[in-house]
Motif scaffolding. Structure first.
Motif, PDB file in Angstrom:
ATOM      1  N   GLU A 161      35.026  50.400  27.978  1.00 19.98           N
ATOM      2  CA  GLU A 161      35.710  51.669  27.768  1.00 19.98           C
ATOM      3  C   GLU A 161      35.534  52.617  28.946  1.00 19.98           C
ATOM      4  OE1 GLU A 161      37.700  52.485  25.303  1.00 19.98           O
ATOM      5  OE2 GLU A 161      37.437  50.586  24.236  1.00 19.98           O
ATOM      6  N   SER A 162      34.517  52.407  29.747  1.00 21.86           N
ATOM      7  CA  SER A 162      34.248  53.305  30.871  1.00 21.86           C
ATOM      8  C   SER A 162      33.801  52.487  32.076  1.00 21.86           C
ATOM      9  CB  SER A 162      33.172  54.328  30.493  1.00 21.86           C
ATOM     10  OG  SER A 162      31.963  53.673  30.142  1.00 21.86           O
ATOM     11  N   ASP A 163      33.718  53.163  33.210  1.00 23.17           N
ATOM     12  CA  ASP A 163      33.268  52.524  34.458  1.00 23.17           C
ATOM     13  C   ASP A 163      34.112  51.299  34.797  1.00 23.17           C
ATOM     14  OD1 ASP A 163      31.164  54.401  34.725  1.00 23.17           O
ATOM     15  OD2 ASP A 163      29.930  53.214  33.360  1.00 23.17           O
ATOM     16  N   VAL A 164      35.425  51.444  34.662  1.00 26.76           N
ATOM     17  CA  VAL A 164      36.345  50.347  34.986  1.00 26.76           C
ATOM     18  C   VAL A 164      37.175  50.758  36.198  1.00 26.76           C
ATOM     19  CG1 VAL A 164      38.280  48.957  34.185  1.00 26.76           C
ATOM     20  CG2 VAL A 164      36.427  49.551  32.608  1.00 26.76           C
ATOM     21  N   GLN A 165      37.295  49.840  37.149  1.00 27.19           N
ATOM     22  CA  GLN A 165      38.094  50.058  38.339  1.00 27.19           C
ATOM     23  C   GLN A 165      39.066  48.897  38.522  1.00 27.19           C
ATOM     24  OE1 GLN A 165      34.442  50.482  40.841  1.00 27.19           O
ATOM     25  NE2 GLN A 165      35.497  52.298  41.624  1.00 27.19           N
ATOM     26  N   ALA A 166      40.105  49.136  39.318  1.00 23.24           N
ATOM     27  CA  ALA A 166      41.087  48.084  39.591  1.00 23.24           C
ATOM     28  C   ALA A 166      41.744  48.353  40.929  1.00 23.24           C
ATOM     29  CB  ALA A 166      42.141  48.036  38.480  1.00 23.24           C
ATOM     30  N   GLY A 167      42.313  47.281  41.501  1.00 30.17           N
ATOM     31  CA  GLY A 167      43.043  47.446  42.751  1.00 30.17           C
ATOM     32  C   GLY A 167      43.281  46.125  43.456  1.00 30.17           C
ATOM     33  N   PRO A 168      43.876  46.185  44.643  1.00 28.90           N
ATOM     34  CA  PRO A 168      44.194  44.965  45.408  1.00 28.90           C
ATOM     35  C   PRO A 168      42.930  44.175  45.769  1.00 28.90           C
ATOM     36  CG  PRO A 168      45.380  46.863  46.281  1.00 28.90           C
ATOM     37  CD  PRO A 168      44.384  47.392  45.301  1.00 28.90           C
ATOM     38  N   MET A 169      43.108  42.847  45.873  1.00 28.00           N
ATOM     39  CA  MET A 169      41.998  41.943  46.169  1.00 28.00           C
ATOM     40  C   MET A 169      42.482  40.830  47.070  1.00 28.00           C
ATOM     41  SD  MET A 169      40.961  38.599  45.309  1.00 28.00           S
ATOM     42  CE  MET A 169      42.145  38.335  43.993  1.00 28.00           C
ATOM     43  N   LEU A 170      41.632  40.397  48.015  1.00 32.10           N
ATOM     44  CA  LEU A 170      41.881  39.168  48.770  1.00 32.10           C
ATOM     45  C   LEU A 170      40.557  38.535  49.157  1.00 32.10           C
ATOM     46  CD1 LEU A 170      42.894  39.793  52.497  1.00 32.10           C
ATOM     47  CD2 LEU A 170      41.869  41.565  51.049  1.00 32.10           C
ATOM     48  N   CYS A 171      40.600  37.215  49.333  1.00 32.17           N
ATOM     49  CA  CYS A 171      39.430  36.447  49.743  1.00 32.17           C
ATOM     50  C   CYS A 171      39.887  35.285  50.622  1.00 32.17           C
ATOM     51  CB  CYS A 171      38.677  35.870  48.542  1.00 32.17           C
ATOM     52  SG  CYS A 171      38.069  37.076  47.338  1.00 32.17           S
ATOM     53  N   ALA A 172      39.002  34.880  51.535  1.00 34.73           N
ATOM     54  CA  ALA A 172      39.262  33.732  52.404  1.00 34.73           C
ATOM     55  C   ALA A 172      38.011  32.861  52.430  1.00 34.73           C
ATOM     56  CB  ALA A 172      39.624  34.201  53.813  1.00 34.73           C
ATOM     57  N   PRO A 173      37.789  32.063  51.386  1.00 33.04           N
ATOM     58  CA  PRO A 173      36.546  31.305  51.291  1.00 33.04           C
ATOM     59  C   PRO A 173      36.329  30.274  52.395  1.00 33.04           C
ATOM     60  CG  PRO A 173      37.611  31.460  49.147  1.00 33.04           C
ATOM     61  CD  PRO A 173      38.598  31.961  50.158  1.00 33.04           C
ATOM     62  N   THR A 174      37.415  29.737  52.971  1.00 35.67           N
ATOM     63  CA  THR A 174      37.249  28.558  53.830  1.00 35.67           C
ATOM     64  C   THR A 174      37.661  28.736  55.279  1.00 35.67           C
ATOM     65  OG1 THR A 174      39.455  27.682  53.288  1.00 35.67           O
ATOM     66  CG2 THR A 174      37.623  27.041  51.844  1.00 35.67           C
TER      67      THR A 174
END
Length: 201
Positions: A161-174
């Motif tokens: 109910e609280s302390d929630v965030q959201a937004g763009p994400m990217l990762c390059a594991p390899t």
């Protein structure tokens, strides 16, 4: 409710990317090699060095992130949306390359991560939009492109109910050099039911 465009400056990076630049309204982000989010399951490792641009997310709104998927070409290249409560409770959803094919998928984490995915080769090179909307104790995850309609990816428990965030994400594991162009980040009216199209569509 009216759609609200988020400014790229509204968010704070969980981990700073290799580089960030604004070009004609888009946010061009280069990931650090080896960046990822994962907790324990099957592989045993814990990674929390992916790149998520996070801002507060009110429960009565949906959040949508759009990006150009054409730069995702190598194993585990990924981009999409991050929903964040804590280091051990989060969800990421988007496009990820697996065995040379774009997949739409989600990783749901509560102490341990699980991974669901489905191939979408016809989405290669498209601008993809990922949508998250909370309903009761869950989140509804959907995705579409400019020529493909909304597809429900997942309904997952997300009871915070609280302390929630959201937004763009990217990762390059390899690999090094992954650059993703994010084209839009908005909040808008939430879903009212998993079996109905998002409001205003």
């Amino acid at each position: 409710m009216a759609m609200k465009k988020m400014n790229w400056q509204d968010g704070i990076w969980s981990v700073e990317p290799h580089s960030v630049a604004e070009q004609e309204g888009r946010l061009i982000v280069q990931a650090v090699e080896g960046s990822d989010y994962w907790q324990k399951t099957m592989y045993g490792f814990q990674h929390d060095n992916g790149h998520a641009l996070l801002a507060g997310w009110e429960k009565q709104t949906a959040v949508e992130v759009s990006f150009e998927a054409g730069s995702l070409t190598e194993l585990y290249d990924q981009a999409g949306i991050m929903l964040w409560h804590s280091q051990l409770q989060w969800i990421k959803a988007g496009i990820e390359i697996n065995d040379g094919v774009p997949h739409i998928g989600a990783v749901v984490t509560d102490q341990y991560s699980d991974w669901s995915l489905s191939p979408v080769p016809e989405w290669a090179g498209q601008i993809v939009t990922i949508r998250a909307s909370r309903l009761k104790d869950a989140v509804i995850l959907r995705a579409r492109t400019g020529v493909h309609p909304w597809r429900t990816i997942r309904v997952a428990r997300f009871p915070y109910e609280s302390d929630v965030q959201a937004g763009p994400m990217l990762c390059a594991p390899t690999r090094p050099g992954l650059r993703v162009a994010f084209t839009s980040w908005v909040t808008t009216a939430p879903d009212t039911d998993v079996h109905e199209e998002p409001p205003g569509e």
